[in-house]
Design a protein around this motif. Structure first.
Motif, mmCIF file in Angstrom:
data_model
loop_
_atom_site.group_PDB
_atom_site.id
_atom_site.type_symbol
_atom_site.label_atom_id
_atom_site.label_comp_id
_atom_site.label_asym_id
_atom_site.label_seq_id
_atom_site.Cartn_x
_atom_site.Cartn_y
_atom_site.Cartn_z
ATOM 1 N N MET A 263 15.631 35.481 161.766
ATOM 2 C CA MET A 263 15.958 36.626 160.964
ATOM 3 C C MET A 263 16.497 37.692 161.909
ATOM 4 N N SER A 264 17.695 38.109 161.690
ATOM 5 C CA SER A 264 18.278 39.118 162.569
ATOM 6 C C SER A 264 18.036 40.506 162.001
ATOM 7 N N ALA A 265 18.098 41.464 162.907
ATOM 8 C CA ALA A 265 17.853 42.845 162.501
ATOM 9 C C ALA A 265 18.988 43.329 161.609
ATOM 10 N N PRO A 266 18.671 44.089 160.590
ATOM 11 C CA PRO A 266 19.695 44.581 159.679
ATOM 12 C C PRO A 266 20.423 45.781 160.269
ATOM 13 N N GLN A 267 21.515 46.110 159.653
ATOM 14 C CA GLN A 267 22.136 47.393 159.951
ATOM 15 C C GLN A 267 21.211 48.427 159.326
ATOM 16 N N VAL A 268 20.588 49.246 160.163
ATOM 17 C CA VAL A 268 19.575 50.166 159.669
ATOM 18 C C VAL A 268 20.234 51.298 158.897
ATOM 19 N N THR B 232 13.706 52.886 154.595
ATOM 20 C CA THR B 232 12.734 51.995 155.209
ATOM 21 C C THR B 232 12.385 50.941 154.170
ATOM 22 N N THR B 233 12.594 49.686 154.510
ATOM 23 C CA THR B 233 12.366 48.620 153.552
ATOM 24 C C THR B 233 11.002 47.971 153.774
ATOM 25 N N ARG B 234 10.546 47.260 152.766
ATOM 26 C CA ARG B 234 9.305 46.496 152.866
ATOM 27 C C ARG B 234 9.451 45.428 153.949
ATOM 28 N N ARG B 235 10.625 44.874 154.058
ATOM 29 C CA ARG B 235 10.886 43.845 155.070
ATOM 30 C C ARG B 235 10.727 44.410 156.482
ATOM 31 N N ALA B 236 11.128 45.657 156.690
ATOM 32 C CA ALA B 236 10.969 46.287 158.002
ATOM 33 C C ALA B 236 9.491 46.361 158.374
ATOM 34 N N TRP B 237 8.647 46.724 157.428
ATOM 35 C CA TRP B 237 7.209 46.787 157.697
ATOM 36 C C TRP B 237 6.643 45.399 157.971
ATOM 37 N N LEU B 238 7.167 44.403 157.273
ATOM 38 C CA LEU B 238 6.724 43.026 157.474
ATOM 39 C C LEU B 238 7.105 42.519 158.862
ATOM 40 N N VAL B 239 8.249 42.912 159.357
ATOM 41 C CA VAL B 239 8.680 42.528 160.701
ATOM 42 C C VAL B 239 7.889 43.302 161.758
ATOM 43 N N TRP B 240 7.577 44.554 161.467
ATOM 44 C CA TRP B 240 6.838 45.392 162.412
ATOM 45 C C TRP B 240 5.389 44.946 162.583
ATOM 46 N N ALA B 241 4.748 44.497 161.498
ATOM 47 C CA ALA B 241 3.312 44.197 161.510
ATOM 48 C C ALA B 241 2.887 43.224 162.620
ATOM 49 N N PRO B 242 3.570 42.091 162.834
ATOM 50 C CA PRO B 242 3.136 41.199 163.916
ATOM 51 C C PRO B 242 3.292 41.824 165.305
ATOM 52 N N ALA B 243 4.331 42.624 165.481
ATOM 53 C CA ALA B 243 4.509 43.304 166.770
ATOM 54 C C ALA B 243 3.378 44.291 167.004
ATOM 55 N N ALA B 244 2.975 44.998 165.960
ATOM 56 C CA ALA B 244 1.868 45.946 166.071
ATOM 57 C C ALA B 244 0.544 45.213 166.294
ATOM 58 N N ILE C 260 10.925 48.517 166.151
ATOM 59 C CA ILE C 260 11.062 49.771 165.391
ATOM 60 C C ILE C 260 12.506 50.258 165.440
ATOM 61 N N GLY C 261 13.106 50.250 166.631
ATOM 62 C CA GLY C 261 14.481 50.719 166.772
ATOM 63 C C GLY C 261 15.482 49.883 165.997
ATOM 64 N N GLN C 262 15.199 48.587 165.849
ATOM 65 C CA GLN C 262 16.134 47.705 165.148
ATOM 66 C C GLN C 262 15.936 47.686 163.638
ATOM 67 N N TRP C 263 14.731 47.958 163.168
ATOM 68 C CA TRP C 263 14.434 47.768 161.758
ATOM 69 C C TRP C 263 14.183 49.053 160.967
ATOM 70 N N PHE C 264 14.012 50.158 161.652
ATOM 71 C CA PHE C 264 13.712 51.408 160.963
ATOM 72 C C PHE C 264 14.807 52.426 161.241
ATOM 73 N N PRO C 265 15.049 53.330 160.301
ATOM 74 C CA PRO C 265 16.024 54.400 160.552
ATOM 75 C C PRO C 265 15.541 55.302 161.689
ATOM 76 N N ALA C 266 16.476 55.877 162.396
ATOM 77 C CA ALA C 266 16.151 56.701 163.565
ATOM 78 C C ALA C 266 15.168 57.828 163.208
ATOM 79 N N ARG C 267 15.290 58.381 162.020
ATOM 80 C CA ARG C 267 14.405 59.478 161.648
ATOM 81 C C ARG C 267 12.956 59.029 161.475
ATOM 82 N N ARG C 268 12.701 57.725 161.384
ATOM 83 C CA ARG C 268 11.353 57.178 161.245
ATOM 84 C C ARG C 268 10.787 56.667 162.573
#
Length: 190
Positions: free
Chosen positions: A1-6, A10-22, A129-137
């Motif tokens: 799964m590649s990172a989206p154009q942010v 903030t999408t649910r998918r971004a949180w799902l990708v972040w959770a294992p890293a956290a 975080i940088g790849q999956w979340f908007p810069a403001r987040r």
């Protein structure tokens, strides 16, 4: 799964990708602080005093610090999915080696491997975080990630000490190895 154009969302998918890293970052802090709770057991099992036991804890930091300059380059070249998966597997292998160590030198090797794998936890999480979340987040999610890491450190204190009343430190470390392996699978598949 590649990172989206942010985008700005903030999408649910971004949180799902972040959770294992956290989760892996929480395990990083757990592994960092856990030997402090197991001092008496480690001194007894390896027949060492405080000075040699201090070296055992330090081997984590020797590996962790020695690769920090290259962590960003590795993440840039191979991406967080591959790197965090591999790092969690190295940390899991190190926890197994440490848990099964019959000699102090084997325990040193285990802690070295743990430190090597854990070295990628924080920067890997920030990369996600940088790849999956908007810069403001970014700052908000990075702060949340830091909090998750501190939960790992807290679990390696009183809860781990309570657990050690029922199981050996070796069993506890094998459990951490299992959790690290699970984090590796989650990083790969999510």
């Amino acid at each position: 799964m590649s990172a989206p154009q942010v985008s700005g969302q903030t999408t649910r998918r971004a949180w799902l990708v972040w959770a294992p890293a956290a989760l892996f970052f929480a395990l990083v802090f757990f592994q960092r602080t856990a030997p402090g709770v197991m001092v008496e057991e480690l001194m007894r099992d390896f027949s060492v005093g405080a000075a040699l036991l201090g070296n055992l804890a330090a081997f984590y930091f020797y590996a962790y610090a020695s690769v920090q300059l290259g962590v960003g380059l590795v993440l840039d070249n191979w991406g967080p999915r591959r790197v965090l998966t591999g790092a969690a597997l190295v940390a899991a292998a190190g926890a197994v080696v440490f848990a099964l160590a019959e000699s102090l030198h084997a325990a040193y090797l285990g802690r070295l491997l743990i430190g090597l794998g854990c070295a990628f936890g924080w920067i890997g999480c920030l990369t996600v975080i940088g790849q999956w979340f908007p810069a403001r987040r970014f700052a908000t999610v990075a702060g949340l990630s830091g909090m998750v890491g501190m939960v790992g450190a807290m679990l390696a204190q009183t809860p781990l000490a309570a657990l050690l009343a029922f199981v050996s430190w070796r069993t506890a470390m094998l459990g951490v190895a299992g959790a690290s392996f699970a984090a590796a699978l989650l990083c790969w598949f999510l």
